[in-house]
Write a protein that holds these residues in place. Structure first.
Motif, PDB file in Angstrom:
ATOM      1  N   GLU B 463     -54.649  31.651  27.950  1.00 25.69           N
ATOM      2  CA  GLU B 463     -55.644  32.683  27.653  1.00 25.69           C
ATOM      3  C   GLU B 463     -56.778  32.163  26.769  1.00 25.69           C
ATOM      4  OE1 GLU B 463     -55.589  35.787  28.755  1.00 25.69           O
ATOM      5  OE2 GLU B 463     -53.554  36.040  29.552  1.00 25.69           O
ATOM      6  N   GLU B 464     -56.436  31.201  25.899  1.00 26.27           N
ATOM      7  CA  GLU B 464     -57.429  30.776  24.909  1.00 26.27           C
ATOM      8  C   GLU B 464     -58.617  30.019  25.508  1.00 26.27           C
ATOM      9  OE1 GLU B 464     -54.305  30.114  25.167  1.00 26.27           O
ATOM     10  OE2 GLU B 464     -53.747  28.067  24.629  1.00 26.27           O
ATOM     11  N   VAL B 465     -58.494  29.566  26.754  1.00 29.18           N
ATOM     12  CA  VAL B 465     -59.654  28.906  27.358  1.00 29.18           C
ATOM     13  C   VAL B 465     -60.387  29.823  28.346  1.00 29.18           C
ATOM     14  CG1 VAL B 465     -58.743  26.578  27.047  1.00 29.18           C
ATOM     15  CG2 VAL B 465     -58.268  27.797  29.177  1.00 29.18           C
ATOM     16  N   ARG B 466     -59.993  31.088  28.370  1.00 27.34           N
ATOM     17  CA  ARG B 466     -60.661  32.044  29.260  1.00 27.34           C
ATOM     18  C   ARG B 466     -61.724  32.824  28.490  1.00 27.34           C
ATOM     19  NH1 ARG B 466     -55.584  34.710  32.614  1.00 27.34           N
ATOM     20  NH2 ARG B 466     -54.771  32.746  33.456  1.00 27.34           N
ATOM     21  N   GLY B 467     -62.521  33.584  29.222  1.00 30.72           N
ATOM     22  CA  GLY B 467     -63.483  34.484  28.572  1.00 30.72           C
ATOM     23  C   GLY B 467     -64.878  33.908  28.527  1.00 30.72           C
ATOM     24  N   SER B 468     -65.813  34.758  28.037  1.00 31.45           N
ATOM     25  CA  SER B 468     -67.226  34.404  28.163  1.00 31.45           C
ATOM     26  C   SER B 468     -67.792  33.721  26.921  1.00 31.45           C
ATOM     27  CB  SER B 468     -68.037  35.663  28.460  1.00 31.45           C
ATOM     28  OG  SER B 468     -67.945  36.541  27.361  1.00 31.45           O
ATOM     29  N   LYS B 469     -66.953  33.426  25.947  1.00 24.60           N
ATOM     30  CA  LYS B 469     -67.457  32.776  24.734  1.00 24.60           C
ATOM     31  C   LYS B 469     -68.078  31.419  25.077  1.00 24.60           C
ATOM     32  CE  LYS B 469     -65.714  31.670  20.342  1.00 24.60           C
ATOM     33  NZ  LYS B 469     -64.513  31.135  19.738  1.00 24.60           N
ATOM     34  N   GLY B 470     -69.156  31.069  24.379  1.00 23.41           N
ATOM     35  CA  GLY B 470     -69.880  29.838  24.694  1.00 23.41           C
ATOM     36  C   GLY B 470     -69.045  28.590  24.556  1.00 23.41           C
ATOM     37  N   ILE B 471     -68.346  28.479  23.435  1.00 21.71           N
ATOM     38  CA  ILE B 471     -67.468  27.328  23.223  1.00 21.71           C
ATOM     39  C   ILE B 471     -66.071  27.839  22.897  1.00 21.71           C
ATOM     40  CG2 ILE B 471     -66.990  25.300  21.792  1.00 21.71           C
ATOM     41  CD1 ILE B 471     -69.976  25.139  21.190  1.00 21.71           C
ATOM     42  N   LYS B 472     -65.086  27.384  23.659  1.00 24.02           N
ATOM     43  CA  LYS B 472     -63.700  27.775  23.390  1.00 24.02           C
ATOM     44  C   LYS B 472     -62.917  26.503  23.059  1.00 24.02           C
ATOM     45  CE  LYS B 472     -64.518  29.589  27.201  1.00 24.02           C
ATOM     46  NZ  LYS B 472     -64.584  30.116  28.557  1.00 24.02           N
ATOM     47  N   GLN B 473     -62.068  26.590  22.034  1.00 28.12           N
ATOM     48  CA  GLN B 473     -61.293  25.414  21.654  1.00 28.12           C
ATOM     49  C   GLN B 473     -59.823  25.776  21.593  1.00 28.12           C
ATOM     50  OE1 GLN B 473     -62.733  23.971  17.911  1.00 28.12           O
ATOM     51  NE2 GLN B 473     -64.864  24.202  18.511  1.00 28.12           N
ATOM     52  N   SER B 474     -58.985  24.791  21.811  1.00 26.31           N
ATOM     53  CA  SER B 474     -57.562  25.051  21.704  1.00 26.31           C
ATOM     54  C   SER B 474     -56.820  23.720  21.531  1.00 26.31           C
ATOM     55  CB  SER B 474     -57.074  25.763  22.964  1.00 26.31           C
ATOM     56  OG  SER B 474     -55.713  26.049  22.850  1.00 26.31           O
ATOM     57  N   GLU B 475     -55.596  23.848  21.072  1.00 20.18           N
ATOM     58  CA  GLU B 475     -54.766  22.649  20.972  1.00 20.18           C
ATOM     59  C   GLU B 475     -53.492  22.926  21.742  1.00 20.18           C
ATOM     60  OE1 GLU B 475     -54.342  19.780  17.335  1.00 20.18           O
ATOM     61  OE2 GLU B 475     -52.743  21.272  17.274  1.00 20.18           O
ATOM     62  N   ILE B 476     -53.205  22.086  22.708  1.00 22.13           N
ATOM     63  CA  ILE B 476     -52.034  22.294  23.539  1.00 22.13           C
ATOM     64  C   ILE B 476     -50.964  21.306  23.092  1.00 22.13           C
ATOM     65  CG2 ILE B 476     -51.182  22.404  25.916  1.00 22.13           C
ATOM     66  CD1 ILE B 476     -53.629  24.245  25.329  1.00 22.13           C
ATOM     67  N   ILE B 477     -49.789  21.821  22.835  1.00 18.17           N
ATOM     68  CA  ILE B 477     -48.707  20.928  22.409  1.00 18.17           C
ATOM     69  C   ILE B 477     -47.757  20.711  23.571  1.00 18.17           C
ATOM     70  CG2 ILE B 477     -46.752  20.650  20.843  1.00 18.17           C
ATOM     71  CD1 ILE B 477     -48.473  22.336  18.849  1.00 18.17           C
ATOM     72  N   ILE B 478     -47.606  19.461  23.940  1.00 16.31           N
ATOM     73  CA  ILE B 478     -46.683  19.128  25.021  1.00 16.31           C
ATOM     74  C   ILE B 478     -45.445  18.510  24.367  1.00 16.31           C
ATOM     75  CG2 ILE B 478     -46.361  17.718  27.078  1.00 16.31           C
ATOM     76  CD1 ILE B 478     -49.353  18.048  27.596  1.00 16.31           C
ATOM     77  N   PRO B 479     -44.340  19.226  24.445  1.00 13.56           N
ATOM     78  CA  PRO B 479     -43.170  18.807  23.656  1.00 13.56           C
ATOM     79  C   PRO B 479     -42.487  17.552  24.220  1.00 13.56           C
ATOM     80  CG  PRO B 479     -42.643  20.684  25.035  1.00 13.56           C
ATOM     81  CD  PRO B 479     -44.088  20.426  25.240  1.00 13.56           C
ATOM     82  N   LYS B 480     -41.650  17.018  23.386  1.00 13.62           N
ATOM     83  CA  LYS B 480     -40.788  15.915  23.802  1.00 13.62           C
ATOM     84  C   LYS B 480     -39.902  16.403  24.947  1.00 13.62           C
ATOM     85  CE  LYS B 480     -38.007  13.992  20.675  1.00 13.62           C
ATOM     86  NZ  LYS B 480     -37.646  13.486  19.334  1.00 13.62           N
ATOM     87  N   SER B 481     -39.627  15.551  25.902  1.00 14.97           N
ATOM     88  CA  SER B 481     -38.795  16.002  27.008  1.00 14.97           C
ATOM     89  C   SER B 481     -38.135  14.796  27.629  1.00 14.97           C
ATOM     90  CB  SER B 481     -39.656  16.709  28.052  1.00 14.97           C
ATOM     91  OG  SER B 481     -40.451  15.738  28.699  1.00 14.97           O
ATOM     92  N   ARG B 482     -37.482  15.047  28.774  1.00 11.42           N
ATOM     93  CA  ARG B 482     -36.765  13.925  29.384  1.00 11.42           C
ATOM     94  C   ARG B 482     -37.733  12.854  29.900  1.00 11.42           C
ATOM     95  NH1 ARG B 482     -36.253  15.800  35.210  1.00 11.42           N
ATOM     96  NH2 ARG B 482     -37.025  17.933  35.092  1.00 11.42           N
ATOM     97  N   CYS B 483     -38.962  13.237  30.161  1.00 14.16           N
ATOM     98  CA  CYS B 483     -39.900  12.245  30.678  1.00 14.16           C
ATOM     99  C   CYS B 483     -40.822  11.692  29.602  1.00 14.16           C
ATOM    100  CB  CYS B 483     -40.762  12.828  31.780  1.00 14.16           C
ATOM    101  SG  CYS B 483     -39.832  13.155  33.259  1.00 14.16           S
ATOM    102  N   SER B 484     -40.903  12.386  28.462  1.00 16.35           N
ATOM    103  CA  SER B 484     -41.865  11.923  27.471  1.00 16.35           C
ATOM    104  C   SER B 484     -41.157  11.827  26.128  1.00 16.35           C
ATOM    105  CB  SER B 484     -43.047  12.889  27.458  1.00 16.35           C
ATOM    106  OG  SER B 484     -43.303  13.357  26.187  1.00 16.35           O
ATOM    107  N   VAL B 485     -41.275  10.653  25.531  1.00 11.66           N
ATOM    108  CA  VAL B 485     -40.451  10.365  24.351  1.00 11.66           C
ATOM    109  C   VAL B 485     -41.007  10.982  23.080  1.00 11.66           C
ATOM    110  CG1 VAL B 485     -39.376   8.257  25.206  1.00 11.66           C
ATOM    111  CG2 VAL B 485     -41.647   8.159  24.151  1.00 11.66           C
ATOM    112  N   GLN B 486     -42.250  11.400  23.117  1.00 11.40           N
ATOM    113  CA  GLN B 486     -42.780  11.996  21.899  1.00 11.40           C
ATOM    114  C   GLN B 486     -43.610  13.232  22.208  1.00 11.40           C
ATOM    115  OE1 GLN B 486     -45.577   8.393  21.228  1.00 11.40           O
ATOM    116  NE2 GLN B 486     -46.518  10.107  20.136  1.00 11.40           N
TER     117      GLN B 486
END
Lengths: 405, 597
Positions: B463-486
């Motif tokens: 949702e945070e990258v949707r909408g009509s605001k001129g500049i939208k910012q967000s930080e996406i956290i991709i957790p540790k998992s079986r394919c990614s060690v960190q």
């Protein structure tokens, strides 16, 4: 009684030394040494000096608005664009006595707290420009401009700016646009320049003739000034008299003279000619038919004849009024900045109607359109130029001077 | 506060103009120069004049702010004639041009003239009273200052239709900060145009087209070229349809903004002579595969401590790419090397599809229906071809499509819904949201997340990258998992309109902020507000289009690009893997420094 031209010598320009000899810059010394800026503003307000550019707005009130603004930067501008046909008063001032204007500007800048001033001059005034440039240089060399003027801790930078000579740039907001390097087009008002002018800062824009009065008022006092002329329209005025008179030229008269008296000062009606009408205030000025010649043109509210910029054009009975109409509308069409529809398109259509009037092809349709256009220009344009373009035309209709209308 | 309009009381907010309050309350006030996208109007057209108790005479409602105790009159004798006379003045310069004008029927000046009942050529002497020579003189007069600019591939200007409303100047200046337009000359010769009338040299976004009330600025039409091709039976005519236009084209036929007319567009194209109709949305999914792969590559490099260039910018918007090339060439390495969906699909049609069906690529004509005027420019880029022929042959905008449908007399609203041709006609929700600002970002994140973690994404909506605001910012956290060690943090930003993009770039360059992945679309709200979309357009209409796009995404069962069956198939059969040899050759491109030296 003369204020502005009392020391002028025909054919010569008052240079810096001449100007000092006739008491020049005494007023500025008095202001910087003895007066607070608020006192200067109060004095000018008391004098009831009105803007000589045409609108007649009180100079003191204008200064007061800007002086009371708290702001890191304010500007002071002298308007010497003078593009109204038939006017040559500001140009003559610049040529004959440039220091008079500069002294007014410096006092004004001090009074309102501006540290930067511009003299906006019509670029076609080569001679006046040259004299003013010299005068500015003399001021800088004699510590009348620059840092710490006359040891008063007041700093002022003053620059001359050559406009390209467009009529609309005499309108203050268009002048400011032009100064900023933009297209010379009027801005929306409000905000007025006093609130948000040059580079969006509080700005005073005064006509050159108005400013030339300032030194005299400071020296002789507001009370003395207010005694001259009419109570609600005090002082003297420069009249650019032209047309069918014996001695066309620039005349300074107190503001209680009738049009007849002004004409008489210029030697009266030229021999062998008869007056058709007088136009007061240039192409955008009112028409004065013969039966109104005993009126006093002034800045008073509700004046029968508004004085405008003070151009007096005596039109003889030999002239073809239709051709004069065409020359007026030609001027306004050429000088329309093109911003709003009624002025850009309306003056063009009006011009073609008047062309048909001159060539004898004027018909009933044209008559209808003419009245529509006059109303549209009078009521719906963005800036006053549209209104100006039909002032005289409306009088022509009012006094039934052309039977086709 | 409360103000009175025509004796009725209405609520108003400080800072609003009279016109805004009237619009909110459905009180009609005619306008030509004002546009809600373009800030405070210059008050040029004098159509919106009203009277109030606080001003002398008539004032422009588009410029006059409301104040307490204000009483407004919007209709009386003077107001009526002020509007009428000024419109007559404009009409006098304009009448008689409608019959050969592309905007006939969709022109704000014409609409207003009909509404106010302007039907006479007032202010212009009746032509039958003139001799032939005089008529010719008049004609020459009115065409004396005519300027026609068709030197660029995207935008066509003909100032005989111009009413000097100056919207284009403001659109270019305010929305895009490119400042291509200005005013030339004065009095009746006043022209809105480029400085000194040099040919237009901009980023071809077409916002001037979208905001022009008449036909003074239009897209450069390819209808004639297309008509010729459609008559040529030796060629195979393959159409593709951009994701956003299926939500907008209905507006031209009286439907609510946002109505999905995908099926009708397909049928209409077949009626017009299409042999095959593919979906650009399929290529959008492909773009995501490639772009996500590129992003993951850069992130992995960074994690390994190798040199990687961040932020990575999206590259599907041709105006944005051109903007970088012209104004910030030093950022070219930051641009994703992915081609736009249009270019990807065109190149695959002429290689993969042609191979499969044993067709000579020279016999294929690729035609795309786009939301965008800049796509016409993009199609001409020499990199996007096999060296001899360009991949995309003809680009038409949504507006041109509408014009063709109307010209051919196709009863659009009663068409049966058609379906895209197989092979490259299946798409996911991720591809659909390409049409809106933030869509590419969201689609890429959906895929990148799952490809990095090998786990299914829980909440699919960003949702945070949707909408009509001129500049939208967000930080996406991709957790540790079986394919990614960190754990990986991806900082993203989304901007639309160059004014915001420029601000973002400056902030990034001065180190005020740092991002890994940035999506930029040049038009307001992205492609759904594109320069080739139907007019009129404003934020209200764009909001409806945007909502429809996200609703459509929500309603689809496949909402991630990597789950698109045909995308999977094309990788299995042909491309092998994202970023592989064929992908690099057919789906990626290079850029050129075009800064004026």
């Amino acid at each position: 009684m003369k204020i502005l031209t009392k020391d002028w010598v025909i054919g010569e320009s008052l240079n810096f030394q001449d100007y000092l000899k006739v008491g020049g810059y005494k007023a500025l010394r008095k202001v910087l040494k003895k007066m607070k800026s608020t006192e200067v503003v109060a004095e000018l307000k008391k004098s009831k000096l009105q803007g000589r550019g045409g609108a007649g707005f009180s100079l003191g009130s204008k200064w007061e608005i800007v002086a009371t603004k708290k702001c890191d930067q304010k500007y002071f501008i002298c308007n010497l664009d003078e593009s109204e046909p038939g006017n040559f008063k500001d140009k003559s001032l610049g040529e004959n006595s440039p220091h008079q204007i500069l002294e007014g500007m410096i006092i004004g800048a001090y009074a309102v707290g501006a540290s930067k001033a511009f003299l906006y001059i019509n670029g076609t005034f080569a001679m006046a420009g040259q004299k003013i440039e010299q005068a500015i240089e003399d001021c800088y060399q004699n510590n009348l401009l620059g840092k710490n003027i006359l040891a008063s801790k007041f700093d002022l930078e003053l620059e001359i700016f050559y406009g390209a000579g467009a009529y609309i740039c005499g309108e203050e907001s268009a002048l400011i646009n032009s100064l900023e390097g933009k297209r010379g087009e009027p801005r929306l008002k409000p905000p007025y320049p006093c609130d948000s002018g040059l580079f969006r800062k509080p700005t005073v824009v005064n006509n050159a003739e108005t400013l030339a009065n300032v030194a005299w008022i400071i020296e002789n006092g507001a009370v003395e000034f207010a005694k001259i002329g009419k109570p609600d329209s005090p002082g003297t005025k420069l009249f650019s008299v032209d047309g069918a008179v014996e001695r066309p030229g620039l005349y300074e008269l107190t503001m209680d003279n009738t049009i007849e008296q002004i004409i008489r000062t210029a030697g009266g009606v030229k021999e062998g000619f008869e007056i058709q009408f007088i136009q007061v205030g240039g192409s955008s000025g009112r028409i004065v038919p013969r039966f109104l010649l005993s009126e006093i043109p002034s800045y008073s509210r509700g004046a029968v004849i508004p004085i405008g910029s003070g151009a007096i054009l005596a039109v003889s009975a030999n002239e073809d009024l239709k051709k004069i109409l065409l020359s007026w509308i030609n001027f306004f069409q050429r000088e329309s900045c093109g911003k709003c529809v009624p002025c850009r398109e309306g003056t063009f259509r009006l011009k073609s109607i008047i062309e048909r009037l001159v060539s004898g092809d004027f018909d009933q349709n044209d008559r209808q359109d003419l009245h529509k256009l006059i109303w549209t220009l009078d009521n719906t344009t963005f800036c006053p130029l549209g209104k100006f373009s039909v002032v005289a035309l409306k009088d022509v209709i009012r006094y039934k001077m052309i039977k086709e209308f | 506060m409360e103000i009175k309009i025509d004796d009725k009381t209405y609520r108003a907010k400080a800072g609003q103009t009279i016109l805004e309050v009237c619009r909110e309350n459905k009180i009609f006030i005619p306008t030509l120069c004002e546009h809600s996208d373009l800030g405070l109007s210059e008050g040029v057209c004098r159509m919106c004049l009203v009277k109030t108790n606080k001003h002398r005479g008539l004032v422009t409602s588009c410029q006059t702010k409301v104040e307490a105790g204000l009483e407004v009159i919007t209709e009386d004798f003077d107001i009526e004639r002020a509007r009428r006379y000024n419109l007559e003045l404009l009409w006098a310069d304009h009448a008689g041009k409608c019959s050969f004008c592309v905007s006939n029927g969709n022109c704000e000046l014409q609409t207003l003239a009909i509404k106010l009942g302007i039907d006479v050529d007032d202010f212009v002497p009746n032509e039958k009273d003139f001799s032939k020579e005089e008529q010719l003189k008049l004609l020459k007069n009115s065409l004396k200052n005519r300027v026609v600019d068709d030197k660029n591939p995207s935008i066509h200007r003909d100032n005989q239709y111009c009413i000097e409303c100056r919207r284009c100047i403001k659109a270019c200046q305010l929305i895009q900060t490119i400042d291509s337009y200005g005013v030339n000359y004065r009095n009746i010769k006043t022209n809105v145009g480029t400085p000194g009338e040099i040919p237009l040299d901009c980023i071809y976004c077409g916002q001037c087209v979208a905001h022009c009330p008449t036909a003074a600025i239009t897209e450069k039409s390819n209808i004639k070229k297309l008509d010729e091709v459609l008559l040529n039976s030796e060629k195979i005519k393959i159409f593709q349809v951009a994701p956003s236009v299926r939500f907008t084209i209905g507006e031209a036929f009286g439907l609510e903004p946002g109505t999905l007319v995908e099926g009708k567009i397909i049928t209409a194209l077949r009626k017009l002579g299409a042999d095959l109709v593919f979906d650009t949305t399929f290529a959008a999914d492909l773009t995501i595969m490639e772009e996500a792969n590129e992003l993951i590559g850069r992130i992995k490099k960074k994690i390994r401590g190798e040199e990687a260039i961040f932020p990575m910018f999206t590259s599907c918007c041709p105006s944005w790419v051109l903007y970088v090339e012209k104004y910030y060439p030093e950022l070219i390495p930051n641009l994703s090397s992915c081609r736009s969906p249009q270019a990807m699909l065109s190149s695959l049609i002429k290689t993969y599809y042609a191979d499969q069906k044993n067709i000579q690529p020279e016999n294929i004509v690729n035609i795309s229906v786009m939301s965008c005027t800049a796509k016409k420019y993009e199609a001409q880029r020499s990199e996007l071809g096999d060296g001899k022929n360009l991949d995309t042959d003809i680009v038409i905008t949504a507006n041109e499509f509408i014009r063709m449908v109307k010209q051919k007399g196709i009863d659009f609203l009663n068409l049966k819904d058609g379906k895209f041709n197989k092979t490259m006609g299946v798409s996911s929700g991720a591809g659909v949201i390409f049409g809106s600002t933030g869509g590419v970002m969201e689609a890429a994140l959906r895929t990148a997340y799952e490809q990095i973690t090998c786990d299914e994404l829980g909440k699919i909506d960003f949702e945070e990258v949707r909408g009509s605001k001129g500049i939208k910012q967000s930080e996406i956290i991709i957790p540790k998992s079986r394919c990614s060690v960190q754990e990986i943090k991806i900082k993203v930003a989304v901007a639309h309109e160059i004014r915001y993009a420029r601000k973002l770039i400056e902030d990034i360059k001065t180190g005020k902020c740092e991002f890994d992945f940035v999506e930029i679309m040049v038009c307001p709200s992205g492609c759904l507000g594109g320069g080739g979309q139907p007019t009129p357009v404003n934020e209200e209409i764009r909001a409806k289009r945007r909502k429809a796009i996200y609703d459509r995404d929500k309603g689809l069962s496949i909402r991630k690009s990597h789950e698109n069956s045909e995308v999977k198939k094309i990788y299995e059969d042909f491309l092998k893997e994202p970023g592989g040899y064929l992908s690099e050759k057919l789906l990626h491109t290079s850029y050129v420094d075009r800064k004026r030296k």
